[in-house]
Every structure is written in C-alpha cells, then in structure tokens.
Motif scaffolding. Sequence first.
Motif, short mmCIF file in Angstrom:
data_model
loop_
_atom_site.label_atom_id
_atom_site.label_comp_id
_atom_site.label_asym_id
_atom_site.label_seq_id
_atom_site.Cartn_x
_atom_site.Cartn_y
_atom_site.Cartn_z
N VAL A 29 44.71 -10.67 34.56
CA VAL A 29 44.64 -11.99 33.94
C VAL A 29 44.31 -13.00 35.02
O VAL A 29 44.96 -13.02 36.08
CB VAL A 29 45.99 -12.37 33.30
CG1 VAL A 29 45.87 -13.70 32.54
CG2 VAL A 29 46.50 -11.26 32.38
N PHE A 57 39.85 -9.65 33.30
CA PHE A 57 38.90 -8.76 33.98
C PHE A 57 39.62 -7.46 34.24
O PHE A 57 40.82 -7.33 33.98
CB PHE A 57 38.36 -9.41 35.27
CG PHE A 57 39.40 -9.80 36.27
CD1 PHE A 57 39.76 -8.92 37.29
CD2 PHE A 57 40.04 -11.03 36.21
CE1 PHE A 57 40.73 -9.28 38.22
CE2 PHE A 57 41.00 -11.40 37.14
CZ PHE A 57 41.35 -10.51 38.14
N GLU A 83 46.58 -12.14 46.22
CA GLU A 83 47.13 -12.78 45.02
C GLU A 83 48.33 -11.94 44.60
O GLU A 83 48.16 -10.82 44.12
CB GLU A 83 46.10 -12.81 43.88
CG GLU A 83 44.84 -13.61 44.21
CD GLU A 83 43.92 -13.82 42.99
OE1 GLU A 83 44.24 -13.28 41.90
OE2 GLU A 83 42.91 -14.52 43.15
N GLU A 85 51.25 -10.74 42.21
CA GLU A 85 51.32 -10.78 40.75
C GLU A 85 52.41 -9.86 40.20
O GLU A 85 52.68 -8.79 40.75
CB GLU A 85 49.97 -10.36 40.15
CG GLU A 85 48.82 -11.19 40.75
CD GLU A 85 47.56 -11.25 39.96
OE1 GLU A 85 47.48 -10.61 38.90
OE2 GLU A 85 46.65 -11.98 40.42
N ASP A 116 46.58 -8.51 43.64
CA ASP A 116 45.21 -8.50 43.11
C ASP A 116 44.32 -8.93 44.27
O ASP A 116 44.04 -10.12 44.42
CB ASP A 116 45.13 -9.45 41.91
CG ASP A 116 43.71 -9.81 41.52
OD1 ASP A 116 42.77 -9.10 41.93
OD2 ASP A 116 43.55 -10.83 40.81
N LYS A 137 36.35 -8.27 42.55
CA LYS A 137 37.70 -7.91 42.10
C LYS A 137 37.95 -6.41 42.00
O LYS A 137 39.08 -5.96 42.22
CB LYS A 137 37.94 -8.52 40.70
CG LYS A 137 38.12 -10.04 40.68
CD LYS A 137 39.44 -10.44 41.32
CE LYS A 137 39.82 -11.87 40.97
NZ LYS A 137 41.15 -12.23 41.56
N GLY A 205 48.50 -12.32 36.86
CA GLY A 205 48.01 -13.59 37.40
C GLY A 205 48.91 -14.10 38.50
O GLY A 205 50.09 -13.72 38.60
N THR A 206 48.33 -14.95 39.35
CA THR A 206 49.01 -15.34 40.59
C THR A 206 49.35 -16.82 40.63
O THR A 206 48.61 -17.63 40.07
CB THR A 206 48.11 -14.97 41.80
OG1 THR A 206 48.89 -14.95 42.99
CG2 THR A 206 46.95 -15.96 41.97
MN MN Z 1 44.71 -12.45 40.13
#
Ligand code: MN
Length: 236
Positions: A29, A57, A83, A85, A116, A137, A205-206
């Motif tokens: 995310v 992604f 990142e 997470e 991430d 990524k 997500g971060t």
């Molecule tokens: Mn991320």
Amino acid sequence: MPDLIPAPRQPRAPVRGGGDFPVRRIYCVGRNFADHAREMGVLAPASKADRGQPVFFLKPADAIVTGGADVPYPPGTQDLHHEVELVVAIGLDAPAEELTREQAEALVFAYGVGLDLTRRDLQAAAKAKGLPWDTGKGFDHSAPLSELVPATQVGGLEHRTLTLQVNGEQRQHGTLADLIWDVPDILHELSKLFALKAGDLVFMGTPAGVGPLVAGDGFVATLDGVAELRGRIVAR
Ligand code: MN
C-alpha cells in the motif's frame, strides 16, 4: 508430466512458535500515512471521507529476506530508501469479493514488521513519466521481513507503533492509529481488485522519515511489543 526445469523454491517466512508461512503474493500500500504522503509531495486527505482510493503495487514473493539475512545493495540505483511497515499475513482464501470488515479480520493469520525497500531514484523517474513502479519497488531482496507473529498473540493494533533505527539512530516512527486505511479497510479494498488467498502478505505503508540506506548500514525495525527485524545492507 515432469517439470522440465528446476522447480522454483517456494519463499517461506518463519512463524513464531515454529513452522513456516509459504508466501504467494506480496501486496503493498502506498501513501497510507498522511505525514509520509506530505513528505513525498502528495496532498494528504483532510479526513477519511476524502481519502479516495488506496494506492496498491506488488512485489514478487521471492523478494522477502528472512532470518535477519544480509540485504545486498541492489543494482541500478544510487538512492536505496527504507520504508518501515506493518506486514499482514493472510491465512485463508477470501470467501467472497468485497469482504466485509469481519470477513477481512477473519483472514488474518499473523503480523510482522518489514521494510518496503525502494529504489527512490527509479520510482521518482517512473512517477514523472507516468510509468509503472516495478523497477523501483519490485526488485530482488526488496522485502526484508521479521518473524511472523500469530494474530491470536497480538491483540489490538491501533495503539502499536512502528520504529526504524539505522546505525542506532531513529529514522522513522509512527503509530498505527494514524493509518489512513486500517487493515480491514485495505483487505476490503484489495478484495475488490484481487482474490486474496492464503499465503498473501500485505505491506501496509510507511510513516514519514524515509531516507537512504548504504552498504554497511545496520537497521532495526520494530512493531512495538510484537516483532523486531534486524539486518544489514551489504555491498553486492
Ligand atoms: Mn511503502
């Protein structure tokens, strides 16, 4: 019929208490903390009502790095970023499209903490041209992951925090109460696009504070009171 090539090895993540979690897919995310969205130059939603659609992604399953193994600095970048997470591990196939919150929560097998890792220069170039993020990524060794901790041992997440230290210095810190999309929200949104199945991981997500990692850096990522990931970036 026999396989005509050597069978790829199934990526597996260790689970606290013994046994492994075979990994099928890794969903990620983007922009799920307002402070990180702002640092990336994106307007953060003023409220949940304004949040629109989450950004998703994927990474390949074999991008995971487990057991605290060294992470080789990837080729093709001069700007590898961390990142930190929350990672959610799915233990059952989704019973339906458009999962309810209750159905979504029932799929969660375990939680962990991961990185991430991002080739920020390649991601920025792709964003500028409206191109896909895959090379930024979804590269080899881009998903270092802690031991997974069964959800039954974790309890509520909303007051837990994520922290990343690099070489003993704190780089990132945030509370899961600040997630724009919480775990059931994200599983609901993913289920509208993909059939979630046992073996899926979701990187949630971060928070703010993303920044560079270089060869020789040691990192410690924590989901407080739950899981810790220690590792090192090494030259290829
Ligand atoms: Mn991320």
